[in-house]
Design an enzyme around this catalytic site. Sequence first.
Site, PDB file in Angstrom:
ATOM      1  N   GLU A  74       0.836  -1.196   0.000  1.00  0.00           N
ATOM      2  CA  GLU A  74       0.000   0.000   0.000  1.00  0.00           C
ATOM      3  C   GLU A  74       0.879   1.257   0.000  1.00  0.00           C
ATOM      4  O   GLU A  74       1.855   1.354   0.765  1.00  0.00           O
ATOM      5  CB  GLU A  74      -0.872  -0.044   1.255  1.00  0.00           C
ATOM      6  CG  GLU A  74      -1.775   1.133   1.484  1.00  0.00           C
ATOM      7  CD  GLU A  74      -2.582   0.977   2.771  1.00  0.00           C
ATOM      8  OE1 GLU A  74      -3.528   1.749   2.957  1.00  0.00           O
ATOM      9  OE2 GLU A  74      -2.262   0.080   3.595  1.00  0.00           O
ATOM     10  N   LYS A  99      -9.072   2.395  -2.044  1.00  0.00           N
ATOM     11  CA  LYS A  99      -9.366   1.777  -0.752  1.00  0.00           C
ATOM     12  C   LYS A  99     -10.740   2.225  -0.278  1.00  0.00           C
ATOM     13  O   LYS A  99     -11.078   3.405  -0.337  1.00  0.00           O
ATOM     14  CB  LYS A  99      -8.294   2.181   0.258  1.00  0.00           C
ATOM     15  CG  LYS A  99      -8.356   1.471   1.603  1.00  0.00           C
ATOM     16  CD  LYS A  99      -7.128   1.832   2.434  1.00  0.00           C
ATOM     17  CE  LYS A  99      -7.075   1.081   3.741  1.00  0.00           C
ATOM     18  NZ  LYS A  99      -5.828   1.367   4.497  1.00  0.00           N
ATOM     19  N   TYR A 146      -8.619   5.121  13.764  1.00  0.00           N
ATOM     20  CA  TYR A 146      -8.667   4.676  15.153  1.00  0.00           C
ATOM     21  C   TYR A 146      -7.263   4.249  15.574  1.00  0.00           C
ATOM     22  O   TYR A 146      -6.405   3.943  14.749  1.00  0.00           O
ATOM     23  CB  TYR A 146      -9.650   3.516  15.321  1.00  0.00           C
ATOM     24  CG  TYR A 146      -9.317   2.277  14.515  1.00  0.00           C
ATOM     25  CD1 TYR A 146      -8.486   1.277  15.028  1.00  0.00           C
ATOM     26  CD2 TYR A 146      -9.819   2.096  13.234  1.00  0.00           C
ATOM     27  CE1 TYR A 146      -8.173   0.153  14.300  1.00  0.00           C
ATOM     28  CE2 TYR A 146      -9.522   0.961  12.491  1.00  0.00           C
ATOM     29  CZ  TYR A 146      -8.695  -0.013  13.023  1.00  0.00           C
ATOM     30  OH  TYR A 146      -8.380  -1.124  12.284  1.00  0.00           O
ATOM     31  N   CYS A 175      -5.439  -3.212   2.375  1.00  0.00           N
ATOM     32  CA  CYS A 175      -5.203  -3.305   3.809  1.00  0.00           C
ATOM     33  C   CYS A 175      -6.466  -3.418   4.657  1.00  0.00           C
ATOM     34  O   CYS A 175      -7.060  -4.479   4.770  1.00  0.00           O
ATOM     35  CB  CYS A 175      -4.354  -2.124   4.267  1.00  0.00           C
ATOM     36  SG  CYS A 175      -3.602  -2.416   5.913  1.00  0.00           S
ATOM     37  N   SER A 199       0.343  -2.922   7.186  1.00  0.00           N
ATOM     38  CA  SER A 199      -0.141  -3.355   8.495  1.00  0.00           C
ATOM     39  C   SER A 199       1.024  -3.387   9.469  1.00  0.00           C
ATOM     40  O   SER A 199       1.976  -4.148   9.296  1.00  0.00           O
ATOM     41  CB  SER A 199      -0.769  -4.754   8.370  1.00  0.00           C
ATOM     42  OG  SER A 199      -1.281  -5.186   9.594  1.00  0.00           O
ATOM     43  N   GLY A 218     -16.767 -60.356   8.713  1.00  0.00           N
ATOM     44  CA  GLY A 218     -15.839 -61.329   8.142  1.00  0.00           C
ATOM     45  C   GLY A 218     -14.416 -60.878   8.387  1.00  0.00           C
ATOM     46  O   GLY A 218     -14.036 -59.768   8.020  1.00  0.00           O
ATOM     47  N   SER A 252     -10.675 -55.567   6.906  1.00  0.00           N
ATOM     48  CA  SER A 252     -11.538 -56.248   7.874  1.00  0.00           C
ATOM     49  C   SER A 252     -11.103 -55.931   9.303  1.00  0.00           C
ATOM     50  O   SER A 252     -11.929 -55.876  10.212  1.00  0.00           O
ATOM     51  CB  SER A 252     -11.538 -57.759   7.630  1.00  0.00           C
ATOM     52  OG  SER A 252     -10.264 -58.324   7.843  1.00  0.00           O
ATOM     53  N   ASN A 305     -14.097 -65.452  -7.642  1.00  0.00           N
ATOM     54  CA  ASN A 305     -15.344 -64.842  -7.187  1.00  0.00           C
ATOM     55  C   ASN A 305     -16.278 -65.838  -6.504  1.00  0.00           C
ATOM     56  O   ASN A 305     -17.080 -65.465  -5.649  1.00  0.00           O
ATOM     57  CB  ASN A 305     -16.066 -64.178  -8.361  1.00  0.00           C
ATOM     58  CG  ASN A 305     -15.381 -62.902  -8.809  1.00  0.00           C
ATOM     59  OD1 ASN A 305     -14.497 -62.400  -8.117  1.00  0.00           O
ATOM     60  ND2 ASN A 305     -15.770 -62.381  -9.961  1.00  0.00           N
ATOM     61  N   TYR A 307     -18.816 -58.527  -7.265  1.00  0.00           N
ATOM     62  CA  TYR A 307     -20.215 -58.098  -7.251  1.00  0.00           C
ATOM     63  C   TYR A 307     -21.049 -59.127  -6.491  1.00  0.00           C
ATOM     64  O   TYR A 307     -21.020 -60.327  -6.768  1.00  0.00           O
ATOM     65  CB  TYR A 307     -20.733 -57.951  -8.683  1.00  0.00           C
ATOM     66  CG  TYR A 307     -22.043 -57.202  -8.778  1.00  0.00           C
ATOM     67  CD1 TYR A 307     -22.060 -55.823  -8.915  1.00  0.00           C
ATOM     68  CD2 TYR A 307     -23.252 -57.882  -8.709  1.00  0.00           C
ATOM     69  CE1 TYR A 307     -23.252 -55.126  -9.001  1.00  0.00           C
ATOM     70  CE2 TYR A 307     -24.452 -57.203  -8.782  1.00  0.00           C
ATOM     71  CZ  TYR A 307     -24.451 -55.814  -8.928  1.00  0.00           C
ATOM     72  OH  TYR A 307     -25.637 -55.135  -8.999  1.00  0.00           O
ATOM     73  N   LYS A 345     -21.015 -51.194  -9.974  1.00  0.00           N
ATOM     74  CA  LYS A 345     -20.871 -51.732  -8.614  1.00  0.00           C
ATOM     75  C   LYS A 345     -21.122 -50.650  -7.562  1.00  0.00           C
ATOM     76  O   LYS A 345     -21.654 -50.931  -6.487  1.00  0.00           O
ATOM     77  CB  LYS A 345     -19.474 -52.330  -8.422  1.00  0.00           C
ATOM     78  CG  LYS A 345     -19.195 -53.554  -9.274  1.00  0.00           C
ATOM     79  CD  LYS A 345     -17.788 -54.085  -9.031  1.00  0.00           C
ATOM     80  CE  LYS A 345     -17.497 -55.288  -9.924  1.00  0.00           C
ATOM     81  NZ  LYS A 345     -16.112 -55.790  -9.751  1.00  0.00           N
TER      82      LYS A 345
END
Length: 645
Positions: free
Chosen positions: A46, A115, A121, A171, A198, A350, A357, A436, A473, A604
């Site tokens: 700035e 800005k 303050y 800022c 800042s 299982g 598992s 399977n 599956y 699936k």
Amino acid sequence: MKDGFIKVAAVTPKIRVADPEYNRKKIMEKIEEAEKERAVVVVFPELCITGYTCGDLFFQEPLLEEAQEALIQLAKDTAGKNMLVFVGLPVAYRGKLYNVAAALSNGVILGMVPKQCIPAYNEFYEARYFEEGMEEPVDVILNDNIRVLMGGHLLFCPDSMPELKIGAEICEDIWSPLPPSISRALAGANLIVNLSASNEITGKDCYRKSLVEGQSARLICGYVYASAGEGESTQDVVYSAHNMIAENGIMLAEAERFQNQSIYAELDIQRLNGQRRRMTTFGGEKGDYREIMFHLKKEKTELSRFVDAMPFVPRKEEERRKRCEEILSIQSMGLKKRLEHTNCQCAVVGISGGLDSTLALLVTVRAFDLLGLDRKGICAVTMPGFGTTDRTYDNAVHLVHCLEAELSEVNISEAVRVHFRDIGQEESNHDVTYENGQARERTQILMDIANQKNGMVIGTGDMSELALGWATYNGDHMSMYGVNASVPKTLVRHLVRYYADTCGNDELAEVLLDILDTPVSPELLPPEDGKISQKTEDLVGPYELHDFFLYHMLRSGFGPEKIFRLAVYAFCGKDGSDNTKYTPETILKWEKTFIQRFFSQQFKRSCLPDGPKVGTVAVSPRGDLRMPSDASADLWLARLEKCMG
């Protein structure tokens, strides 16, 4: 800029208060440094042309005139440079003075953003000098009859990267209850630059950092914060050049304070845009914004940012332990609710002696403890078959005993042989039917035992397997509640290890650590010399690669070329030359496998059992992944072919 990356810089020159010509030279030196680093958006602090701490010197006409001349010269000096530069200075307009961020590119002042929030303050006296900035752009005439737009509602857009839109604030704007960056982002800005001054007081740096991270997260944007440093007056306050670059809540680069350190990072604009598209609550355009186009040469952005090879696993141990505890809690609370709702006091799991598992059993034990149920209500079933090894069998039995669950054993070999005879399958033919058939026999046993005991079958399959379709599956694919359904394989290991580290039971920890050391395998083929003969990652590819592909495809929506580029960067180094684990060719091979399987196996996932979501990526057909089962992978594979070339 290739693949949506853009390199940005936050730079703080060492200035002299109220010496615009000196400061111009220092700013130009930093611009040239940034050019060598190939940054294309460069942000300065700035009021850096004059210095922020000029005080009542801002009322002096010579200072304002010299600042304007310095700005015009800086703009000229950017000619031929492939970048957009933001610098701060005071600008007079209709009898008022404005604190502005001027955008410069290729010899031109593109626009000026004033800005909006002017502090008055504590140590700040800006309202003594500066007027609150206007939102609607106005024409400002500078020296040499240069006409420039000034206003908050300006966005800067490169012609070669239309998906990038840049907004600015200054800022105090970010410290206010309603920062202007909100309006900029809602109008399309995905990169916000903040030119700041800042000052430092104890603890302010932490709050400032949280503001930058928070604003980048809230707005799903890149945020470049450049702050004043050495050279400003220290009459009452000190400035530290606390420069920061953040992306969607993540701090990519942060300067050492009190060093006037230039920082660089690559922002992923493509990822930010993808995140915004997913968030239906990210509002539409607010206000009437002018988009100012400028030219940037489109070049490949060399990456220096960290690309995590394990995106599902936190790098820091403290964060990893916290994540593991959180996930175990989500899993167990999900199962607790399902058991309560169904008035079920028996769970059937299982147990193979493998990681998935094991995790499912650990979660089930937690859920039972939360409900105050006897762990003997957990029926842990081990089902040895043709491929079971002594090691996995012993670990399964030992694990169940340590956890004080009820162990049941059903050897599937004879039942599978009968089934093979019924369908005319030769036992010597170790094809997919051979494998399977065993998986489905095990699922049938679990389901029937659950019926006998009025219990619930707890699924063990993890998200990585579901993404690849590496499940039979209506075999291990099916359960009554899948506690691991959104846990990736790379994280399963850490969850089990965390349990081993925190269980307070040396015997249990020992068996968990041996399970962790066991190769991942479905154990559906006969062992060789008593050892596992079927290693999943030899067949389908390394899970750490597949989890990487999965994360960036679903979480970020990246195309296969970009995912490949990131994978090579993460696993092999910048160009693959210092590879220690995978070659680019290996990564390419398994990415092709991932794409083919991810698309072909969606059917699936379309009928998955319920299971708790634990992270930002999930594949439930009722939640995160509404994908047709017959979508074509050709587009993704064709784009991946370009990488092969």
